[in-house]
Write an enzyme that holds these catalytic residues in place. Sequence first.
Site, PDB file in Angstrom:
ATOM      1  N   GLY A 247      43.352  40.227  42.525  1.00  0.00           N
ATOM      2  CA  GLY A 247      42.572  41.127  43.357  1.00  0.00           C
ATOM      3  C   GLY A 247      42.674  42.606  43.091  1.00  0.00           C
ATOM      4  N   GLU A 289      47.986  36.120  40.429  1.00  0.00           N
ATOM      5  CA  GLU A 289      46.800  35.522  39.790  1.00  0.00           C
ATOM      6  C   GLU A 289      45.815  36.621  39.367  1.00  0.00           C
ATOM      7  OE1 GLU A 289      45.169  33.200  43.000  1.00  0.00           O
ATOM      8  OE2 GLU A 289      46.790  31.729  42.967  1.00  0.00           O
ATOM      9  N   GLY A 291      43.070  38.748  37.446  1.00  0.00           N
ATOM     10  CA  GLY A 291      41.980  38.524  36.485  1.00  0.00           C
ATOM     11  C   GLY A 291      41.482  39.864  35.989  1.00  0.00           C
ATOM     12  N   TYR A 332      25.976  42.051  42.291  1.00  0.00           N
ATOM     13  CA  TYR A 332      26.739  42.807  43.296  1.00  0.00           C
ATOM     14  C   TYR A 332      26.368  44.276  43.335  1.00  0.00           C
ATOM     15  CZ  TYR A 332      30.157  39.154  41.812  1.00  0.00           C
ATOM     16  OH  TYR A 332      30.789  38.008  41.441  1.00  0.00           O
ATOM     17  N   CYS A 358      12.480  39.016  32.546  1.00  0.00           N
ATOM     18  CA  CYS A 358      11.361  39.182  33.457  1.00  0.00           C
ATOM     19  C   CYS A 358      11.791  39.064  34.916  1.00  0.00           C
ATOM     20  CB  CYS A 358      10.278  38.169  33.117  1.00  0.00           C
ATOM     21  SG  CYS A 358       9.769  38.348  31.417  1.00  0.00           S
TER      22      CYS A 358
HETATM   23  C1  LIG Z   1      38.943  34.987  41.034  1.00  0.00           C
HETATM   24  C2  LIG Z   1      40.282  34.659  41.524  1.00  0.00           C
HETATM   25  C3  LIG Z   1      41.397  35.416  41.128  1.00  0.00           C
HETATM   26  C4  LIG Z   1      41.289  36.650  40.268  1.00  0.00           C
HETATM   27  O1  LIG Z   1      40.742  37.712  40.965  1.00  0.00           O
HETATM   28  P1  LIG Z   1      40.679  39.181  40.304  1.00  0.00           P
HETATM   29  O2  LIG Z   1      40.034  39.997  41.359  1.00  0.00           O
HETATM   30  O3  LIG Z   1      39.879  39.078  39.075  1.00  0.00           O
HETATM   31  O4  LIG Z   1      42.088  39.605  40.047  1.00  0.00           O
HETATM   32  C5  LIG Z   1      42.632  35.007  41.553  1.00  0.00           C
HETATM   33  N1  LIG Z   1      42.791  33.909  42.337  1.00  0.00           N
HETATM   34  C6  LIG Z   1      41.755  33.161  42.740  1.00  0.00           C
HETATM   35  C7  LIG Z   1      41.983  31.980  43.586  1.00  0.00           C
HETATM   36  C8  LIG Z   1      40.464  33.513  42.356  1.00  0.00           C
HETATM   37  O5  LIG Z   1      39.436  32.777  42.770  1.00  0.00           O
END
Ligand SMILES: *Cc1c(COP(=O)(O)O)cnc(C)c1O
Length: 433
Positions: A247, A289, A291, A332, A358
């Site tokens: 997040g 987690e 991303g 978004y 398009c």
């Molecule tokens: C998408 C997701 C993440 C990663 O979120 P980021 O904002 O990209 O860090 C982590 N955990 C879960 C369960 C997700 O669905």
Amino acid sequence: MQHFSSVDGVLHAEHVPLTDIAEQFGTPVYVYSKDALSANYAAYADACRAHGRAIGSKGGALVCYSVKSNSNLAVLNLLHRLGSGFDIVSGGELLRVLAAGGSPDKVIFSGVGKTVEEMRLALSHNILCFNLESIPELHRLNEVAAAMGKRAPVSLRVNPNVDAKTHPYISTGLKENKFGIAFEDALATYRIAAALPHIEVCGIDCHIGSQLLDDAPLLEALDKLIELIDTLAREGISIHHLDIGGGIGIPYEGGQSVAVGDYLARLFARIDAWRASTHQGKPIQVMFEPGRSISANAGLLLTRVQYLKHGSEKNFAIVDAAMNDLARPAMYEAWHEVLPVVEHQIAAETYDVVGPVCESGDWLARARQLAIAQDDLLAIMCAGAYGMTMASNYNTRGRAAEVMVDGVHVHVIREREIPSALFALESIPEYTR
Ligand SMILES: *Cc1c(COP(=O)(O)O)cnc(C)c1O
């Protein structure tokens, strides 16, 4: 952003001019920096180690990179070699992790809708943990594990009802979301889990949203998880790992987001104080987690201007990348910085940067001051996360090529899709009437 910088008026990825990449591989093309990915992972791993938490050890920490943000095999392989685990949301992502050389014992499986087949696949590879999001899912996993003569390691994804104050489509920690188990129901759900013979309760998990520029909501969520772990301990349900989710955002529009090291310092300080006061200092494994905070600013989308169209209301720069390549603006209203690759001494004008698809929603950037001419290259910055993984073939457009830059070297990590491949799985029936 030192991994993508201008040298003598030409934007480079590490030591390679983007003009060379466009020449050699065509456009649109996703360009990633190996050093940037490595540095972004290191921000997590180094902070864990600095707080005495060895990566992968039981009382230590584990970074499980969120595969859905950028799932190219080369990206996964690089992160695996750096020591990362993986957070997956489908069986397909598990197969990717395995194909990239990742270790299933560092894989956690998130997502609200796991199928029987996906559960079987994950159990057969002995993944580290399933993050479960509902009671029916718990019962299904118990049955699937029973049929395989196994016990499934489980975390419950608890919804701490914290407002991450982010875009509604990427906020996941509020009551009204489809994600997670409501905080009020967590204790009862853990009791059910603990009583199921083929479920082994091992952890607790939350993920409150994406693109958080401040860690206050995450620390608020942590406090709720701590409260719950203590309640569970009193019931004899012991939790071995605490997964705070991903997040952390990135400053797409300049400005600042919380530094990963600062966030982790605050998080570990709270966890250490809590363990010292109520658990005789017994360590707990802390999992993340992330991303976007690993992959977003490690990639850009390189595109070429096809036409400049000057209207009475607006000017358009029509480029060869589109919403099918980078869906975030259409989806978004996301803002991505747009940089001309080569600086020109011409007057800047205000443009909407749009693709050839398009749909009026097919835009990549709006109202930007750009000094550009036809055939110029543009770099859409911070496109390494939720870029290629959300790409589609809408308008029968082959997905872009992807390249990984490593110093002065450029490696193709995904070929550009050719049109015939896009309809290769289709067939025309032999009608019988
Ligand atoms: C998408 C997701 C993440 C990663 O979120 P980021 O904002 O990209 O860090 C982590 N955990 C879960 C369960 C997700 O669905």
